[in-house]
Design an enzyme around this catalytic site. Structure first.
Site, PDB file in Angstrom:
ATOM      1  N   ALA A 112      -8.151   2.418   4.035  1.00 33.20           N
ATOM      2  CA  ALA A 112      -7.034   3.355   4.190  1.00 33.20           C
ATOM      3  C   ALA A 112      -5.759   2.710   3.679  1.00 33.20           C
ATOM      4  O   ALA A 112      -5.613   1.490   3.694  1.00 33.20           O
ATOM      5  CB  ALA A 112      -6.871   3.754   5.658  1.00 33.20           C
ATOM      6  N   ASP A 113      -4.850   3.554   3.240  1.00 27.32           N
ATOM      7  CA  ASP A 113      -3.525   3.066   2.848  1.00 27.32           C
ATOM      8  C   ASP A 113      -2.487   4.108   3.237  1.00 27.32           C
ATOM      9  O   ASP A 113      -2.660   5.300   2.953  1.00 27.32           O
ATOM     10  CB  ASP A 113      -3.438   2.794   1.350  1.00 27.32           C
ATOM     11  CG  ASP A 113      -2.162   2.037   1.013  1.00 27.32           C
ATOM     12  OD1 ASP A 113      -2.142   0.801   1.191  1.00 27.32           O
ATOM     13  OD2 ASP A 113      -1.171   2.686   0.627  1.00 27.32           O
TER      14      ASP A 113
END
Length: 206
Positions: free
Chosen positions: A78-79
């Site tokens: 995830a970012d």
């Protein structure tokens, strides 16, 4: 009995680990990926979140290539990107960066984008982008000064973590709270279960 596949989390974020734990998931391995997070010229914040989450997942996949221990595992990355309009507010490392971000966020709406990327056991790549609209109240100089002194802005996108002291700055929010923390839980579980990861049999019995 359902197979319990291994899950690699391509992140070292304690917040993301805590959110997965909340859903009854304990990652089998944490693999923080050191990639260049610099936005490309004119790159939209949404596109940046999508690209970086994919690059983290692909880097983790490359790192376990040939290791039979992790054959058939899932990889989740995830970012999170914070933006005012198209202006991306990076992870603050210095107080002056945090100060600049807080002044920009004060009294304004901003958007938080989290890109989530899942690599399946048969190495398909699935992605989802989640967006939350957040409005900060107008911050006084005293509030900013004390928040900076707390150090809670360090390493945070937009120089704040909603689950900490900065949660008191939030006047209004539209969308997922867990997205702002760093991992949109509903969408993540939907992505995992949609690709055959058995979430619910991992839940503890009372």
């Amino acid at each position: 009995m359902a197979l319990k596949y291994k899950l690699i989390l391509a992140s070292g974020s304690p917040r993301r680990v805590d959110l997965l734990n909340q859903a009854g998931i304990e990652p089998s391995r944490l693999m923080p990926m050191d990639i260049d997070e610099t936005p490309k010229k004119s790159e939209h914040p949404r596109s940046l979140a999508r690209r970086l989450s994919a690059e983290k997942a692909e880097a983790a996949l490359a790192a376990i290539k040939g290791d039979i221990t992790w054959k058939g595992s899932y990889i989740l990355s995830a970012d999170t990107v914070v933006a005012v309009g198209r202006r991306i507010l990076g992870k603050a490392e210095f107080a002056d960066e945090a100060l600049s971000s807080l002044h920009l966020l004060s009294g304004r709406n901003h958007l938080v984008y989290t890109g989530i990327c899942l690599v399946t056991p048969d190495r398909k790549i699935r992605q989802k982008i989640v967006e939350t609209k957040v409005r900060f109240k107008r911050l006084s100089g005293f509030e900013i000064e004390n928040y900076l002194a707390s150090g809670q802005w360090r390493g945070k996108a937009g120089a704040y973590g909603i689950q900490g002291l900065a949660g008191t700055f939030v006047q209004k929010m539209v969308g997922s709270y867990t997205n702002v923390v760093g991992l949109p839980l509903y969408e993540t579980i939907l992505l995992l279960t949609g690709e055959g990861f058995d979430v619910h049999s991992r839940w503890p019995e009372g």
